[in-house]
Design a protein around this motif. Structure first.
Motif, short mmCIF file in Angstrom:
data_model
loop_
_atom_site.label_atom_id
_atom_site.label_comp_id
_atom_site.label_asym_id
_atom_site.label_seq_id
_atom_site.Cartn_x
_atom_site.Cartn_y
_atom_site.Cartn_z
N VAL A 214 -26.04 -18.58 4.86
CA VAL A 214 -25.02 -18.34 3.85
C VAL A 214 -23.86 -17.61 4.51
O VAL A 214 -24.05 -16.55 5.10
N THR A 215 -22.66 -18.18 4.41
CA THR A 215 -21.45 -17.53 4.91
C THR A 215 -20.34 -17.72 3.90
O THR A 215 -19.90 -18.85 3.66
N TYR A 216 -19.89 -16.64 3.29
CA TYR A 216 -18.76 -16.65 2.37
C TYR A 216 -17.69 -15.70 2.90
O TYR A 216 -18.00 -14.56 3.27
N LYS A 217 -16.44 -16.18 2.91
CA LYS A 217 -15.34 -15.38 3.42
C LYS A 217 -14.17 -15.45 2.44
O LYS A 217 -13.83 -16.54 1.96
N GLY A 218 -13.60 -14.28 2.13
CA GLY A 218 -12.53 -14.25 1.14
C GLY A 218 -11.40 -13.34 1.55
O GLY A 218 -11.57 -12.40 2.32
N ALA A 219 -10.22 -13.62 1.01
CA ALA A 219 -9.03 -12.80 1.21
C ALA A 219 -8.46 -12.44 -0.15
O ALA A 219 -8.54 -13.23 -1.10
N LEU A 220 -7.88 -11.23 -0.24
CA LEU A 220 -7.31 -10.74 -1.50
C LEU A 220 -5.94 -10.15 -1.23
O LEU A 220 -5.74 -9.40 -0.27
N ARG B 29 -17.85 -11.72 4.07
CA ARG B 29 -16.76 -10.98 4.69
C ARG B 29 -15.53 -11.08 3.80
O ARG B 29 -15.18 -12.18 3.33
N ASN B 30 -14.88 -9.95 3.55
CA ASN B 30 -13.68 -9.93 2.73
C ASN B 30 -12.55 -9.24 3.48
O ASN B 30 -12.75 -8.18 4.10
N LEU B 31 -11.36 -9.84 3.41
CA LEU B 31 -10.18 -9.32 4.08
C LEU B 31 -9.17 -8.88 3.02
O LEU B 31 -8.67 -9.69 2.24
N VAL B 32 -8.90 -7.58 2.96
CA VAL B 32 -7.98 -7.01 1.97
C VAL B 32 -6.58 -6.95 2.58
O VAL B 32 -6.38 -6.31 3.62
N LEU B 33 -5.62 -7.60 1.93
CA LEU B 33 -4.27 -7.72 2.48
C LEU B 33 -3.27 -6.78 1.83
O LEU B 33 -2.16 -6.64 2.34
N SER B 34 -3.62 -6.16 0.70
CA SER B 34 -2.67 -5.28 0.03
C SER B 34 -3.41 -4.29 -0.86
O SER B 34 -4.62 -4.43 -1.10
N PHE C 168 -6.57 -5.40 6.56
CA PHE C 168 -5.98 -6.19 7.62
C PHE C 168 -5.94 -5.37 8.91
O PHE C 168 -5.58 -4.20 8.90
N ASP C 169 -6.34 -5.98 10.03
CA ASP C 169 -6.44 -5.27 11.30
C ASP C 169 -5.06 -5.13 11.94
O ASP C 169 -4.45 -6.11 12.37
N ASP C 170 -4.58 -3.89 12.01
CA ASP C 170 -3.25 -3.65 12.60
C ASP C 170 -3.20 -4.02 14.07
O ASP C 170 -2.15 -4.38 14.60
N GLU C 171 -4.35 -3.93 14.76
CA GLU C 171 -4.36 -4.30 16.17
C GLU C 171 -4.07 -5.79 16.36
O GLU C 171 -3.39 -6.19 17.31
N HIS C 172 -4.61 -6.62 15.46
CA HIS C 172 -4.31 -8.05 15.53
C HIS C 172 -2.82 -8.29 15.34
O HIS C 172 -2.20 -9.10 16.05
N LEU C 173 -2.25 -7.61 14.33
CA LEU C 173 -0.82 -7.76 14.09
C LEU C 173 0.00 -7.32 15.31
O LEU C 173 0.94 -8.00 15.72
N PHE C 174 -0.39 -6.17 15.88
CA PHE C 174 0.35 -5.66 17.04
C PHE C 174 0.29 -6.65 18.20
O PHE C 174 1.30 -6.91 18.87
N TYR C 175 -0.89 -7.20 18.43
CA TYR C 175 -1.05 -8.16 19.53
C TYR C 175 -0.13 -9.36 19.35
O TYR C 175 0.56 -9.80 20.29
N GLY D 168 -7.01 -18.20 10.36
CA GLY D 168 -8.15 -18.22 11.26
C GLY D 168 -9.41 -17.65 10.63
O GLY D 168 -10.52 -18.12 10.88
N PHE D 169 -9.23 -16.64 9.78
CA PHE D 169 -10.36 -16.00 9.10
C PHE D 169 -11.09 -16.98 8.20
O PHE D 169 -12.33 -17.05 8.19
N LEU D 170 -10.34 -17.77 7.43
CA LEU D 170 -10.94 -18.71 6.48
C LEU D 170 -11.28 -20.06 7.11
O LEU D 170 -12.06 -20.83 6.54
N LEU D 171 -10.70 -20.35 8.28
CA LEU D 171 -10.91 -21.66 8.90
C LEU D 171 -12.37 -21.89 9.26
O LEU D 171 -12.83 -23.03 9.27
#
Length: 403
Positions: A274-280, A309-314, A344-351, A369-372
């Motif tokens: 089972v793998t579920y991934k979401g963004a908000l 896995r959940n990625l919070v954007l705001s 959201f990972d600031d290191e990814h953004l910085f890179y 890439g996260f949801l792909l």
């Protein structure tokens, strides 16, 4: 036990075992909460379930006030407008509710699904019989604003191969049940795509039974709709069965996306992932993921793992993530679960920004890439590309509304 003791225990307020006494509000013995996933009551009759208050375990994360018409109102059970693409070895037909091919994969465990089951008049049956892989699209678009019920059965005959894409678009107030039946040796992927209009409300319960040495990949992609709740249950009740449940979702402002996933290992040497991934993103964006894995005493040699896995954007968002694992035998190959929700990972953004990529474009690349990982499992290039574009559109619209 003497008759006098039996009568005393049965009487209201009587003394029970070990001197326990029933409460004055009655039915004390039947108020014990359900302890395991397999003990939930099941019925196809809506009247067998009490009215939903929002305090129930299966509804406590849901906005039940917005779902009142689907839970307690009268549902239109007539045929829904549906288009099924032609393919070799595939048939599509409407069958009456008393057809023996209905009810093989599972039955409702809560009122929403039971309301839909009680109301539908005919089921839409899609049968795959070819051993060469085929792709079938089942499309519903614009069901209207009246509360409706639907029932779909997807059957893969023994050793059949195929991909079935359930496309949901437009307006809808829909409660439905979807049955998935795999014969021995079959290999099937079922993709349920929710791209409803903004005001749509959708309750869906999917049930699957997987034959001996058969393999099911179930993929849920939820992007559109005001309230969307898709709950797949995969029953690995034949030896050597394999079940994979994957999900990708993106919730924006004011949107509620919910997925309750159940993997039931009943037979020996079964496998599940089972793998579920979401963004908000956006004020009031809400997601709920509950993963239940049950490994029964008879399911020796089971290999299972679930993750969310959940990625919070705001700011202003909320993600609930609850993995559950029940193991009734010590003879398993492995089992585990994991859950994580992070910003959201600031290191990814910085890179990315250090290499000349603007911030908004960098954010889109990271989320894509996260949801792909989930979308890429669909195995249909056109659908995968369209869903990637839809994710980017969600990001763009949410970013614009936040400014």
């Amino acid at each position: 036990m003497s008759q006098a003791v039996a009568e005393n225990q049965a009487a209201p307020g009587g003394t029970d075992q070990h001197g326990l006494r029933a409460h004055s509000d009655g039915d004390w013995a039947n108020r014990v909460p359900v302890q395991t996933r397999s003990e939930r009551p099941k019925s196809t009759e809506v009247d067998d379930f009490p009215a939903v208050t929002g305090r129930e375990a299966v509804w406590k994360f849901s906005p039940v006030a917005k779902l009142d018409a689907l839970l307690h109102g009268e549902l239109d059970g007539s045929r829904t407008p549906v288009e099924t693409s032609p393919a070799d070895g595939v048939t599509a037909e409407w069958i009456p509710r008393d057809d023996a091919r209905i009810g093989r994969a599972g039955i409702p465990e809560e009122r929403g699904a039971a309301a839909a089951w009680s109301a539908f008049g005919e089921a839409h049956l899609v049968t795959l019989a070819a051993e060469e892989p085929v792709t079938v699209a089942v499309t519903r678009d614009g069901l209207g604003d009246s509360p409706r019920a639907a029932h779909t059965v997807i059957e893969a005959k023994p050793h059949a191969r195929g991909l079935v894409i359930l496309e949901n678009r437009g307006s809808a107030q829909l409660s439905e049940n979807v049955e998935i039946v795999l014969g021995d040796g079959a290999k099937l992927t079922v993709v349920s795509v929710q791209q409803w209009d903004d005001g749509a409300r959708h309750l869906a319960s999917h049930y699957a039974t997987v034959g001996r040495d058969a393999s099911l990949t179930h993929i849920t992609v939820s992007l559109g709709g005001e309230v969307v709740r898709v709950n797949p249950s995969i029953h690995l009740d034949h030896e050597g069965g394999n079940g994979e449940a994957l999900g990708a979702y993106f919730a924006d402002a004011g949107q509620h996306l919910e997925h309750q996933v159940y993997l039931d290992h009943q037979a020996p040497h079964t496998r599940s992932r089972v793998t579920y991934k979401g963004a908000l993103q956006g004020e009031g964006a809400r997601t709920v993921w509950i993963g239940d894995v049950l490994i029964r005493q008879t399911a020796t040699g089971t290999d299972s793992y679930e993750q969310n896995r959940n990625l919070v954007l705001s700011e202003g968002t909320r993600a609930d993530s609850i993995p559950n694992l029940e193991i009734e035998t010590g003879d398993i190959a492995g089992a585990g679960h994991a859950s994580a929700t992070g910003r959201f990972d600031d290191e990814h953004l910085f890179y990315l920004r250090s290499r000349g990529i603007p911030e908004e474009e960098a954010r889109r690349l990271v989320v894509r890439g996260f949801l792909l990982e989930v979308i890429a499992h669909i195995g249909h290039a056109e659908t995968e590309a369209r869903l990637q574009e839809a994710v980017e559109a969600e990001l763009a619209s949410s970013s614009a509304s936040a400014r």
